[in-house]
Structure formats: C-alpha cells, structure tokens
Design a protein around this motif. Structure first.
Motif, PDB file in Angstrom:
ATOM      1  N   LYS A  55      26.338  10.245  17.903  1.00 52.82           N
ATOM      2  CA  LYS A  55      27.618   9.859  18.470  1.00 52.82           C
ATOM      3  C   LYS A  55      27.489   8.692  19.448  1.00 52.82           C
ATOM      4  O   LYS A  55      28.415   7.913  19.638  1.00 52.82           O
ATOM      5  CB  LYS A  55      28.244  11.055  19.191  1.00 52.82           C
ATOM      6  N   GLN A  56      26.312   8.581  20.079  1.00 49.10           N
ATOM      7  CA  GLN A  56      26.141   7.591  21.132  1.00 49.10           C
ATOM      8  C   GLN A  56      26.075   6.166  20.607  1.00 49.10           C
ATOM      9  O   GLN A  56      26.538   5.239  21.253  1.00 49.10           O
ATOM     10  CB  GLN A  56      24.864   7.913  21.934  1.00 49.10           C
ATOM     11  N   LYS A  57      25.472   5.977  19.426  1.00 43.04           N
ATOM     12  CA  LYS A  57      25.331   4.614  18.923  1.00 43.04           C
ATOM     13  C   LYS A  57      25.208   4.629  17.401  1.00 43.04           C
ATOM     14  O   LYS A  57      24.844   5.631  16.795  1.00 43.04           O
ATOM     15  CB  LYS A  57      24.095   3.945  19.535  1.00 43.04           C
ATOM     16  N   ASN A  96      36.268  11.807  25.638  1.00 42.39           N
ATOM     17  CA  ASN A  96      36.207  11.978  24.178  1.00 42.39           C
ATOM     18  C   ASN A  96      35.492  13.272  23.816  1.00 42.39           C
ATOM     19  O   ASN A  96      35.935  14.033  22.956  1.00 42.39           O
ATOM     20  CB  ASN A  96      35.497  10.785  23.535  1.00 42.39           C
ATOM     21  N   TYR A  97      34.329  13.543  24.462  1.00 47.44           N
ATOM     22  CA  TYR A  97      33.574  14.755  24.156  1.00 47.44           C
ATOM     23  C   TYR A  97      34.396  15.997  24.461  1.00 47.44           C
ATOM     24  O   TYR A  97      34.437  16.956  23.670  1.00 47.44           O
ATOM     25  CB  TYR A  97      32.286  14.785  24.962  1.00 47.44           C
ATOM     26  N   ASP A 105      35.121   7.487  29.911  1.00 44.57           N
ATOM     27  CA  ASP A 105      35.813   7.605  28.619  1.00 44.57           C
ATOM     28  C   ASP A 105      35.010   8.421  27.621  1.00 44.57           C
ATOM     29  O   ASP A 105      35.574   9.180  26.825  1.00 44.57           O
ATOM     30  CB  ASP A 105      36.082   6.191  28.053  1.00 44.57           C
ATOM     31  N   THR A 106      33.673   8.270  27.626  1.00 48.92           N
ATOM     32  CA  THR A 106      32.829   9.070  26.724  1.00 48.92           C
ATOM     33  C   THR A 106      32.975  10.555  27.022  1.00 48.92           C
ATOM     34  O   THR A 106      33.072  11.388  26.111  1.00 48.92           O
ATOM     35  CB  THR A 106      31.357   8.646  26.883  1.00 48.92           C
TER      36      THR A 106
END
Length: 402
Positions: free
Chosen positions: A74-76, A350-351, A346-347
């Motif tokens: 999910k990170q990249k 989203n999580y 923001d991350t």
C-alpha cells in the motif's frame, strides 16, 4: 536433626547432584520446530537458502520485508519484483490477497511455498495426498524435460499437499509429487507446483516448503531440487523476501526463553530454584501464634469511579475528559484496527477509513475536531458532548457495520 533425617537428606542431595550431572553431559536434542526463519540455523530454518540467494539471483537486489504485505504494498508502487513467501502455513486476509493480485497484475511475480494455499479469488484449493501404506516413500519431480528422470525424496515426515482445484486455462503444471511402494511403483500422485498467469505477472504456487529448509538443502543432492524450483523465477527481477509470515520468531522476546537457550544460564537458573526449595524446607517453618481475624476490604471500585466522575463534572473539567476520550480512541484504533497512531495524516485517514468501513470525510472531520480540542485551553460542555457523539458513531460503525 536426628541421624536418620541426615541420611535421607544426604541421599536427596546426592540424587539432585547426580541428575544435574547427567543432564549437563548428555547431548542436546535436535530442535525440529519448523521456524522457516532466515536467521535460524535449526534443521527447519532457512538460513542456508537466504545465504545462497545472492548467488542464485546474481542480477537481483534482495530485500527482507518485515511488515505485512498489505501495508508494504500500500505504501508504494513496486515494479519488476518477485515477492517470495516460504512458511509452513500462510493465511492471507482478503485485503492482502487483493493487494497481491494488483501487484502481480502490474507485471510482478509472487512465489508462495506453503502447505496451505487456498486462494478463492484464483479458484485454487489444496488437499492432502494420503497413502494407506506406511512403507511408501514420497518423491518430487518436475514436468520440464530439462529435469527429465530427476527425482528427489524427503526422509522426514511431512504433510504431502497437492493442488486439488485450479483454473486449467491459465495454469501451467510445473511439478508433481507421488508415493512409491517398495517396488518403486507409483501408487498415488498429485500436482504440487504450478504457475498461474494473472495480468502481466505470475503466481508461482508450491506446496512443499521443506525443500528450502537447512536440513533438506544440506542433505545429499537435494539442494538441486531447491535450486530447480527457484530456477522458474525471473532472475532479472529483484527479490522481496517475506520475513513477516514465519512460524518461528526471528529474535528472543521472552527473558525466560533467553535463560533456557543458554546451557550455563539454564543450570544457574535450576540451581537457584533448588536453593530456594532448600530454603523453604529448612527455614520455612512459621512460628505458631494466634492469627488475628482481619476483615476483608470492601470493593470500593464503583464508589471510587463515582467520586472521580463527580469531581470532574463539578469542576467542569471538560477539557481533561475530552483529552482522555481522545487517548482512548487512539488506543482503540491501535488495538482493534492495528493501525499505528504516531502520525495523524492523510495516509492515516485512508487506513482508518479502509479498515473500519467508516466514511473518509467523517474520519477526517473526527480527527480535525480532536486537533481543534487539543489547541484550546478550555472547551464547553456542548463540545464534549459533540466529541463523545462523534466517537461513539465511529465505534458503532465498526461493531455493527455501515
């Protein structure tokens, strides 16, 4: 102490010392626990394989991944990679399977070697290959003509798992396993290694993870079997080595486990316990005296809670109560949703929205209001009620669904 008691005591001490001596000189038993951890040199660790990966994939960069695949992917965005999973049992969640499918669809590969590979999305299921004859031995063989007449065996007990169901249109069979009777005739046979095409990438699924253990690689020429399995992977792609889904722990987390892992520390620990036992036996006699009657304390938990709540209410400590509720909310997210709360951005929004099913805008509104409360010196009773209502709405959504 009379003479007879001294004799019994001497025999007891002699027995303890004899047991300590026997335990100290006997060979340490082999630990056959299936750890599949790259740091372990146990028979069922993968230390040898991890050390040999650079020679098998000389053009590839090898990276150990210590976090769940869902968070990592999910990170990249990853490209030109092969994600390698090797463990006795692997249980992916639905969200992880979805991320792995996106990962493969974009041109990457995933290699999974495990006894349990049941991925409903790919219509792939496994089953146990049974045999009624205990004298039969198992063999492994590849379909590729390059490996013709090359069969490999494994002399330890294991669960011989095969693929019971898969999509034949998009699947290529790479290897099989079978049982041989005493006359070397095949009695039962099944598929244990397949390649599944998905998008621009591939899933390589293998049901015999023991082939990659230290014991198997160092046993005879079985290292060729492990190398042949990995030879199907693209040597131009970088390797992502999964270090998260492992049965064994990569490091010691228990103080007692650390003591018992060292022979010297273990016996020092045992001697201390024996010394405490002797102390209790010879000095543990309590002086006889009248035991006073002590009235047990009453349970004042409820009264204490009421007193504290009234104190906060009467002093209008709305700000303090709100801070506590925000801290409990963050603790709830860490324990129930397994999301770190060290950075609120923001991350993080989203999580939380994805894991809880709560509306993204409402998640942002909740934590923006928490930040607003942090910035104030005092808040009103209405603000406290509003915060409580927003937090309860969020928790109820997780418990009962949208």
């Amino acid at each position: 102490m009379d003479k007879k008691t001294k004799i019994y005591l001497g025999l007891f001490v002699l027995l303890i010392l004899s047991m300590l001596y026997v335990e100290s000189v006997k060979d340490k038993p082999v630990n056959w626990f299936p750890t599949y951890t790259a740091k372990h040199k146990l028979p069922y660790g993968t230390f040898v394989l991890k050390e040999q990966l650079p020679s098998l994939f000389s053009n590839s960069e090898i990276t150990s991944i210590t976090e769940p695949p869902y968070l990592f992917l999910k990170q990249k965005e990853e490209s030109n990679k092969t994600y390698v999973f090797i463990n006795n049992q692997i249980s992916f969640g639905d969200a992880e399977i979805a991320e792995l499918m996106k990962f493969v669809e974009s041109g990457n590969d995933v290699f999974i070697s495990s006894h349990s590979i049941n991925i409903d999305t790919l219509n792939i299921e496994t089953a146990l290959l049974d045999t009624d004859n205990f004298e039969q031995k198992s063999i492994f063989k590849f379909k590729n003509k390059v490996f013709k007449n090359k069969e490999y065996t494994f002399d330890r007990f294991f669960s011989n798992t095969v693929f019971d169901e898969f999509d034949a249109e998009n699947t290529t069979v790479l290897g099989i396993t079978a049982f041989l009777d005493k006359n070397d005739n095949r009695t039962d046979q099944g598929i244990n290694f397949i390649k599944f095409k998905h998008g621009d990438g591939n899933f390589y699924l293998h049901t015999f993870p023991e082939v990659f253990t230290n014991y198997n690689i160092l046993k005879g020429n079985n290292h060729q079997h492990a190398a042949n399995v990995l030879s199907y992977l693209d040597t131009e792609k970088d390797i992502l080595w999964d270090a998260y889904y492992k049965t064994g722990k990569s490091k010691i987390t228990s103080p007692l486990h650390y003591l018992l892992s060292s022979k010297q520390l273990k016996w020092a620990y045992y001697m201390a316990l024996i010394g405490v036992l002797f102390f209790i036996v010879f000095n543990g006699k309590r002086t006889q005296r009248i035991i006073p009657i002590i009235t047990p304390l009453k349970n004042q938990t409820l009264a204490f809670t009421r007193t504290i709540s009234n104190m906060y209410f009467e002093k209008s400590e709305h700000k303090n109560i709100a801070e506590h509720k925000i801290n409990y909310l963050l603790e709830f997210i860490r324990t129930k949703l397994h999301i770190p709360t060290t950075q609120i951005d923001d991350t993080f929004y989203n999580y939380v929205a994805q894991r809880s099913g709560y509306d993204y805008d409402k998640v942002v509104q909740l934590f923006k209001f928490c930040d607003e409360i942090h910035m104030r010196n005092q808040i009103s009773e209405n603000d406290l009620v509003k915060l409580n209502r927003m937090i309860e709405n969020f928790k109820n959504t997780i418990q009962y669904g949208k």
